[in-house]
Structures are given as C-alpha cells and as structure tokens.
Motif scaffolding. Structure first.
Motif, PDB file in Angstrom:
ATOM      1  N   LEU A   1       0.852  -1.189   0.000  1.00 51.66           N
ATOM      2  CA  LEU A   1       0.000   0.000   0.000  1.00 51.66           C
ATOM      3  C   LEU A   1       0.886   1.236   0.000  1.00 51.66           C
ATOM      4  N   ASN A   2       0.692   2.075  -1.006  1.00 48.24           N
ATOM      5  CA  ASN A   2       1.608   3.210  -1.158  1.00 48.24           C
ATOM      6  C   ASN A   2       0.851   4.492  -1.522  1.00 48.24           C
ATOM      7  N   GLY A   3      -0.412   4.580  -1.077  1.00 54.25           N
ATOM      8  CA  GLY A   3      -1.207   5.748  -1.485  1.00 54.25           C
ATOM      9  C   GLY A   3      -1.084   6.932  -0.545  1.00 54.25           C
ATOM     10  N   GLY A   4      -0.438   6.708   0.618  1.00 52.27           N
ATOM     11  CA  GLY A   4      -0.419   7.759   1.647  1.00 52.27           C
ATOM     12  C   GLY A   4       0.748   8.721   1.474  1.00 52.27           C
ATOM     13  N   LEU A   5       0.514   9.962   1.910  1.00 48.64           N
ATOM     14  CA  LEU A   5       1.515  11.013   1.706  1.00 48.64           C
ATOM     15  C   LEU A   5       2.421  11.265   2.897  1.00 48.64           C
TER      16      LEU A   5
ATOM     17  N   VAL B   1     -10.076  13.181  -2.487  1.00 53.26           N
ATOM     18  CA  VAL B   1      -9.232  12.513  -1.509  1.00 53.26           C
ATOM     19  C   VAL B   1      -9.184  11.015  -1.841  1.00 53.26           C
ATOM     20  N   PRO B   2      -8.063  10.340  -1.587  1.00 49.98           N
ATOM     21  CA  PRO B   2      -8.085   8.881  -1.757  1.00 49.98           C
ATOM     22  C   PRO B   2      -8.917   8.268  -0.619  1.00 49.98           C
ATOM     23  N   PRO B   3      -9.767   7.290  -0.933  1.00 51.32           N
ATOM     24  CA  PRO B   3     -10.722   6.830   0.086  1.00 51.32           C
ATOM     25  C   PRO B   3     -10.181   5.807   1.084  1.00 51.32           C
ATOM     26  N   GLY B   4      -8.927   5.942   1.509  1.00 53.18           N
ATOM     27  CA  GLY B   4      -8.361   5.032   2.509  1.00 53.18           C
ATOM     28  C   GLY B   4      -7.909   3.729   1.875  1.00 53.18           C
ATOM     29  N   HIS B   5      -7.165   2.928   2.638  1.00 56.36           N
ATOM     30  CA  HIS B   5      -6.645   1.688   2.031  1.00 56.36           C
ATOM     31  C   HIS B   5      -7.704   0.610   1.859  1.00 56.36           C
ATOM     32  N   GLY B   6      -8.906   0.823   2.469  1.00 61.02           N
ATOM     33  CA  GLY B   6     -10.005  -0.115   2.219  1.00 61.02           C
ATOM     34  C   GLY B   6     -10.447  -0.059   0.759  1.00 61.02           C
TER      35      GLY B   6
ATOM     36  N   LYS C   1      -1.660   4.462  17.630  1.00 59.12           N
ATOM     37  CA  LYS C   1      -2.446   4.791  16.443  1.00 59.12           C
ATOM     38  C   LYS C   1      -2.639   3.492  15.667  1.00 59.12           C
ATOM     39  N   GLY C   2      -3.774   3.296  15.054  1.00 60.10           N
ATOM     40  CA  GLY C   2      -3.972   2.062  14.293  1.00 60.10           C
ATOM     41  C   GLY C   2      -5.194   1.338  14.809  1.00 60.10           C
ATOM     42  N   GLY C   3      -5.196   0.022  14.723  1.00 57.41           N
ATOM     43  CA  GLY C   3      -6.403  -0.703  15.110  1.00 57.41           C
ATOM     44  C   GLY C   3      -6.121  -1.974  15.867  1.00 57.41           C
ATOM     45  N   HIS C   4      -7.059  -2.346  16.759  1.00 59.40           N
ATOM     46  CA  HIS C   4      -6.905  -3.612  17.483  1.00 59.40           C
ATOM     47  C   HIS C   4      -7.989  -4.598  17.058  1.00 59.40           C
TER      48      HIS C   4
ATOM     49  N   TYR D   1      -4.236  -7.536  21.044  1.00 58.39           N
ATOM     50  CA  TYR D   1      -3.750  -7.813  19.689  1.00 58.39           C
ATOM     51  C   TYR D   1      -3.970  -6.631  18.747  1.00 58.39           C
ATOM     52  N   PHE D   2      -2.894  -6.238  18.124  1.00 57.95           N
ATOM     53  CA  PHE D   2      -2.875  -5.056  17.273  1.00 57.95           C
ATOM     54  C   PHE D   2      -2.818  -5.494  15.815  1.00 57.95           C
ATOM     55  N   ASN D   3      -3.584  -4.840  14.967  1.00 57.96           N
ATOM     56  CA  ASN D   3      -3.540  -5.174  13.538  1.00 57.96           C
ATOM     57  C   ASN D   3      -2.252  -4.646  12.915  1.00 57.96           C
ATOM     58  N   THR D   4      -1.465  -5.533  12.336  1.00 57.35           N
ATOM     59  CA  THR D   4      -0.233  -5.091  11.671  1.00 57.35           C
ATOM     60  C   THR D   4      -0.523  -4.531  10.283  1.00 57.35           C
ATOM     61  N   ASN D   5      -1.741  -4.784   9.788  1.00 52.98           N
ATOM     62  CA  ASN D   5      -2.135  -4.493   8.404  1.00 52.98           C
ATOM     63  C   ASN D   5      -1.390  -5.372   7.395  1.00 52.98           C
ATOM     64  N   ASN D   6      -0.824  -6.477   7.873  1.00 54.15           N
ATOM     65  CA  ASN D   6      -0.307  -7.505   6.946  1.00 54.15           C
ATOM     66  C   ASN D   6      -1.484  -8.466   6.743  1.00 54.15           C
TER      67      ASN D   6
ATOM     68  N   ARG E   1       7.775  -8.966  12.274  1.00 60.30           N
ATOM     69  CA  ARG E   1       6.981  -8.709  11.063  1.00 60.30           C
ATOM     70  C   ARG E   1       6.274  -7.353  11.113  1.00 60.30           C
ATOM     71  N   PHE E   2       6.604  -6.581  12.151  1.00 59.21           N
ATOM     72  CA  PHE E   2       5.899  -5.307  12.287  1.00 59.21           C
ATOM     73  C   PHE E   2       6.841  -4.211  12.782  1.00 59.21           C
ATOM     74  N   ALA E   3       7.315  -3.380  11.865  1.00 57.90           N
ATOM     75  CA  ALA E   3       8.209  -2.281  12.238  1.00 57.90           C
ATOM     76  C   ALA E   3       7.753  -1.015  11.516  1.00 57.90           C
TER      77      ALA E   3
ATOM     78  N   VAL F   1       6.565   2.895  10.504  1.00 65.52           N
ATOM     79  CA  VAL F   1       7.044   4.260  10.733  1.00 65.52           C
ATOM     80  C   VAL F   1       5.858   5.207  10.614  1.00 65.52           C
ATOM     81  N   LYS F   2       5.331   5.620  11.744  1.00 65.75           N
ATOM     82  CA  LYS F   2       4.189   6.533  11.729  1.00 65.75           C
ATOM     83  C   LYS F   2       4.615   7.933  12.147  1.00 65.75           C
ATOM     84  N   THR F   3       5.721   8.010  12.890  1.00 64.78           N
ATOM     85  CA  THR F   3       6.148   9.302  13.434  1.00 64.78           C
ATOM     86  C   THR F   3       7.670   9.390  13.355  1.00 64.78           C
TER      87      THR F   3
HETATM   88  N1  UPG Z   1      -2.698   4.141   2.146  1.00 62.32           N
HETATM   89  C1  UPG Z   1      -3.119   3.996   0.853  1.00 62.32           C
HETATM   90  N2  UPG Z   1      -4.226   4.669   0.453  1.00 62.32           N
HETATM   91  C2  UPG Z   1      -4.955   5.459   1.278  1.00 62.32           C
HETATM   92  C3  UPG Z   1      -4.516   5.588   2.619  1.00 62.32           C
HETATM   93  C4  UPG Z   1      -3.394   4.924   3.013  1.00 62.32           C
HETATM   94  O1  UPG Z   1      -2.487   3.277   0.066  1.00 62.32           O
HETATM   95  O2  UPG Z   1      -5.949   6.036   0.840  1.00 62.32           O
HETATM   96  C5  UPG Z   1      -1.494   3.385   2.589  1.00 62.32           C
HETATM   97  C6  UPG Z   1      -0.375   4.221   3.194  1.00 62.32           C
HETATM   98  O3  UPG Z   1       0.511   4.663   2.188  1.00 62.32           O
HETATM   99  C7  UPG Z   1       0.295   3.226   4.147  1.00 62.32           C
HETATM  100  C8  UPG Z   1      -0.851   2.286   4.531  1.00 62.32           C
HETATM  101  O4  UPG Z   1      -1.899   2.496   3.605  1.00 62.32           O
HETATM  102  O5  UPG Z   1       1.274   2.457   3.486  1.00 62.32           O
HETATM  103  C9  UPG Z   1      -1.358   2.521   5.946  1.00 62.32           C
HETATM  104  O6  UPG Z   1      -1.893   3.812   6.038  1.00 62.32           O
HETATM  105  P1  UPG Z   1      -1.897   4.643   7.394  1.00 62.32           P
HETATM  106  O7  UPG Z   1      -2.738   5.828   7.227  1.00 62.32           O
HETATM  107  O8  UPG Z   1      -0.493   4.844   7.830  1.00 62.32           O
HETATM  108  O9  UPG Z   1      -2.611   3.586   8.346  1.00 62.32           O
HETATM  109  P2  UPG Z   1      -2.717   3.554   9.888  1.00 62.32           P
HETATM  110  O10 UPG Z   1      -3.632   4.593  10.368  1.00 62.32           O
HETATM  111  O11 UPG Z   1      -1.398   3.522  10.547  1.00 62.32           O
HETATM  112  O12 UPG Z   1      -3.381   2.137  10.152  1.00 62.32           O
HETATM  113  C10 UPG Z   1      -3.184   0.937   9.432  1.00 62.32           C
HETATM  114  C11 UPG Z   1      -4.376   0.061   9.793  1.00 62.32           C
HETATM  115  C12 UPG Z   1      -4.374  -0.238  11.296  1.00 62.32           C
HETATM  116  C13 UPG Z   1      -3.040  -0.873  11.678  1.00 62.32           C
HETATM  117  C14 UPG Z   1      -1.872   0.004  11.236  1.00 62.32           C
HETATM  118  C15 UPG Z   1      -0.542  -0.697  11.440  1.00 62.32           C
HETATM  119  O13 UPG Z   1      -5.556   0.710   9.371  1.00 62.32           O
HETATM  120  O14 UPG Z   1      -5.438  -1.094  11.629  1.00 62.32           O
HETATM  121  O15 UPG Z   1      -3.011  -1.065  13.088  1.00 62.32           O
HETATM  122  O16 UPG Z   1      -1.977   0.287   9.816  1.00 62.32           O
HETATM  123  O17 UPG Z   1       0.508   0.170  11.158  1.00 62.32           O
END
Ligand code: UPG
Length: 465
Positions: free
Chosen positions: A76-80, A181-186, A249-252, A286-291, A357-359, A361-363
């Motif tokens: 997933l690479n849509g975020g800025l 806006v991009p509608p999130g990774h969903g 930050k993120g989801g459980h 338990y935390f979602n890694t998004n893997n 499997r989870f490292a 970078v959010k900040t």
């Molecule tokens: N991303 C997209 N498109 C979008 C938004 C985001 O490709 O429209 C990508 C973004 O580039 C990144 C990834 O999605 O690579 C995650 O986006 P981010 O906004 O950083 O997600 P988080 O808010 O950190 O949360 C996700 C999950 C959460 C989990 C967390 C783990 O939603 O459940 O705990 O990742 O890091």
C-alpha cells in the motif's frame, strides 16, 4: 443509484471524473450511512477482547514454495505522510544507509525471487498523490520499469470531500485537487475490482494476495503463512502482534459480541468515552499489523454477492476542504480501512506473528528508532529489532514542537543518530542536536529549557541530561 440530491451530485461529479462504478457504488453506500448520522464508531460495550488466537511459531505446516507462482505481493503506497510534514509519498523518505522504503521493498522482492528462483509477482497501490513520484523513483529497477502501469501499479480511486452541512460535494476555489481525496486503504478492494485487475489476476492463475503497508519493512513474503492459508482453505488472514506501548495509532482486533465474528476497531472508530479501553494493552492485546492475506477468488465471490462491493464500516474524518486554510469549508472525508474486511469473509482468521513482522514508521519517533542501532538490516533486507532487545522497541518521545515533522528531525540527527540499542525510553524536550557517537542507555530524559538549540556531545548518557 443515489438516494438524495446531495448523493446524486457526488455521483455526477465522480462519473464526470471517470471514477469506476465499483468505487461509486461503495462511496454512495458510505455517503448514505454518513448522511443518516452514522459515525462508524464501535462501542466498547458491543465487543469483547479477541482470545484464543493461533501463534505463527506454533502452527505446524510444511512450506509449499510452489504456491508462490499463484501469489501476488502488494504494498500500500497511497499515503503522503502528511502527519510527518511530507508532501510526497512517505515511501520516498530515507530509512537507513541512504535507502528509502521503496529501495528496501524492491530489494526484498528481488532477494526473494533469487532465493526461490521464482518470479513472485509484485504490485503497488498508488494514489493520485503518489503515482508520479513513485514511478519515477522505481524506474531505477529495470524489472519494475517495464509495463509499470499495467503490471506493477494499481491506481486507487479518488472520492469527493463532502460538505458537513449539506453532504454535497465541496468545492475549493484555490485548487480543484483539494476537492478530492483517496478513500483510505479499504479502497484496495474497489480498486482491484473496478479496474478489472482482480479478474485479470484470477484469469492468469493468481489465487493469493499478501498486502501490507509500505512503511512496514518487516512485512515480507512468508511461506509458512501462505501454506497455512492454502492448507486450511482460508479466505482471509490478518497478522496481529501482541501490543506494546508504542501501538497507539492504528487498530486492534476484537470480537463482535452479537455475531461472534472477529472485527477490527480502528482508533478513528473508537468513541471518546471508550478511549481508555482502546489504549488498554492488557485488555485489547492484539494489534492489527495491516499484513493481510486474501484469497482472490473468495474476494471476487464476496464482492459479487454484495452488489460489487464489500460493505466496510465508513470512517468519517472531519477536515477543511483546503488543508492549509482552517477557515475554509468544513468537510467530511470518507475512508475505509482494509483490515475491516475481516468481517466480510466466511472463513477468516487472525494469527499472532512475531514482532519482527511489524516495524512501522508513523512518526519521527519511529524513524529515530529505525535509523538507530536498535534495528538491524537482515540478509533479506528486512529491518528488525536487534536480538538483544528481545522484541521490545525503545519507547521514543521527541518533542512534538520541534520534531513532529521530518524537517526538524533532520536537524536533530544531522551530525549523527544516537545509539539506542540499550535504551528503554528516550524523552527529548526542547531543541537539541546530537553530535556523532552519542550512546543513550536505560531511561534517558533530555531537556533543554532555553530557546537556543543545544548540542549533545559525544559520550554515553543515562537518566536526566
Ligand atoms: N494508504 C493507501 N491509500 C490510502 C490511505 C493509506 O495506500 O488512501 C497506505 C499508506 O501509504 C500506508 C498504509 O496504507 O502504506 C497505511 O496507512 P496509514 O494511514 O499509515 O494507516 P494507519 O492509520 O497507521 O493504520 C493501518 C491500519 C491499522 C493498523 C496500522 C498498522 O488501518 O489497523 O493497526 O496500519 O501500522
């Protein structure tokens, strides 16, 4: 399709911009939910903590490398990375030794292909904000340059920001781009389906997709999980980690009391009054890694049984249409999170994976840890915690006033990144700059009360500095 004039206006705007039908369908269903007052919140009283999960290390499974030929790895690479003050794809940020996230990802894939003599398929989901820079950067790798748009890229959709007062599409006189806006990774699911790429992948024999965040360099192809997925005929697997203090930050993961199904609660979906429970890491462990691992034919079947979409809970973000002008029109940005699809599949599961499997970078706090010696680069180009840390990342808290954004962070480490291998906690208050060869050990509290930037000279520090 649209049920109100505001929804019809959104639909017309999306059609005129060439947005796919799959995206329009999903958006209109979210628009209807939000217009009728839905917040997408999940109350603590409606869930119970997830329990009895399987641990990856304990799963007995024989690796089946032959499954690689029917597997796609997608990042997933849509975020800025706006949260870190970036206006480019976050994956272009330097991580370690001059390599950025895209370099690491490319090297991981190339290593794996070589190791298994396979041509493991690789894709990236870009948004309209990240596609140009990403394509240009990745072109230095021959194998990803050819047929980039067709083979490598999945371009995600864009949706209109909507006015908070009328739910009509918002307009922005300064820049039309601000209206979208991009509608999130969903959006992954609608992007795959609506672009026809899901069909093309399935037709070409692909069955499994492994998806992860581009900012998580611990997320590499894992043959044991893949083989387990095939052996148990699972539709969907979420990799979760035991939560640490850094996972805020993120989801459980949780279980819906009404249905007994696993669900994902994102921090944006937690009602204010339940925030204490959300952050309680011994309750929600338990935390979602998004893997995530997705069975592609099952995904297609789930979407086709539901009007060409997955019904994911909408996340309503309150913003202004022009992000740099707080007096501009108040809007909602509608998003969905990829992991919430765990509820959309009959045969979904979650596996507890090791922290390696989870490292993420959010900040800039995460970035400092990764750049330091607390993390090491493995032979297969993963960034993992050094062994002596026994799975515990250092807890870093840099002063938000100076180091929320990468520009300030770059000044902090301009002369050198401190050693954190033996540091448990680091707190920095005020403006400082590390000299080369600074070693921080145990709990370290660096405070500069003056307004001038102060240097931390070479040497070893612990306690109050
Ligand atoms: N991303 C997209 N498109 C979008 C938004 C985001 O490709 O429209 C990508 C973004 O580039 C990144 C990834 O999605 O690579 C995650 O986006 P981010 O906004 O950083 O997600 P988080 O808010 O950190 O949360 C996700 C999950 C959460 C989990 C967390 C783990 O939603 O459940 O705990 O990742 O890091």
């Amino acid at each position: 399709m649209a049920s109100t004039t505001a929804a019809a206006a959104c639909e017309a705007k999306m059609k005129a911009a060439g947005v796919s039908l799959a995206c329009i369908t999903s958006f209109l269903s979210q628009h209807a939910a939000v217009s009728s007052g839905a917040t997408g919140n999940i109350a603590e009283a409606s869930i119970r903590p997830a329990a009895d999960l399987e641990y990856l290390q304990k799963i007995e499974v024989a690796e089946k490398p032959e499954l690689l030929q029917s597997t796609v790895v997608l990042k997933l690479n849509g975020g800025l990375g706006t949260g870190m003050g970036l206006d480019k794809a976050k994956s272009l940020l330097e991580v370690k030794n001059g390599d950025n996230f895209l370099d690491f990802i490319a090297k991981q894939i190339l290593y794996f292909r070589e190791q298994y003599k396979s041509n493991l398929k690789f894709m990236l989901m870009n948004s309209f904000s990240t596609n140009v820079d990403t394509k240009e950067y990745l072109s230095k790798y021959d194998t990803f340059r050819e047929n980039f748009e067709e083979d490598v890229e999945l371009l995600q959709n864009k949706v209109p920001k909507i006015r908070q007062d009328t739910f009509e599409p918002a307009s922005c006189a300064v820049s039309e781009e601000n209206e979208w806006v991009p509608p999130g990774h969903g959006d992954l699911y609608a992007a795959l389906y609506g672009s026809g790429k899901l069909d093309r992948l399935i037709d070409a024999g692909y069955k499994y997709m492994f998806v992860s965040n581009s900012d998580n360099l611990g997320a590499t192809m894992d043959l044991r999980i893949l083989s387990h997925m095939q052996e148990k005929s699972l539709d969907f697997i979420m990799e979760v980690c035991e939560r640490t203090e850094s996972d805020k930050k993120g989801g459980h993961l949780a279980q819906d009391i009404a249905t007994g199904k696993l669900l994902l609660r994102e921090s944006a979906q937690c009602p204010k009054e339940d925030e204490g429970d959300f952050q309680n890491i011994s309750k929600h462990r338990y935390f979602n890694t998004n893997n995530l691992w997705i069975n592609l034919p099952s995904l297609k079947a789930a979407m086709e049984a539901n009007n060409g979409m997955l019904s994911l809970p909408v996340i309503r973000n309150s913003k202004t249409v022009n992000p740099t002008d707080s007096s501009s029109t108040k809007v909602f940005q509608l998003e969905t999170a990829m992991g919430t699809a765990i509820t959309s599949f009959a045969n979904a599961s979650a596996i507890v994976v090791p922290r390696t499997r989870f490292a993420p970078v959010k900040t800039c706090n995460d970035l400092l840890s990764l750049r330091s010696d607390a993390y090491v680069i493995t032979e297969d180009y993963r960034l993992v915690l050094a062994e002596s840390r026994q799975g515990n990342p250092p807890v870093v808290a840099l002063d938000d006033k100076h180091y929320k954004f990468v520009a300030g962070f770059n000044t902090l480490v301009e002369k050198g990144v401190p050693s954190l291998i033996a540091c448990n906690r680091l707190k920095v208050t005020g403006s400082v700059q590390f000299d080369a060869n600074v070693v921080l050990e145990g709990d370290v509290n660096i405070t500069n009360t003056s307004t001038d930037t102060r240097s931390i000279a070479s040497g070893t520090y612990t306690g109050d500095v």
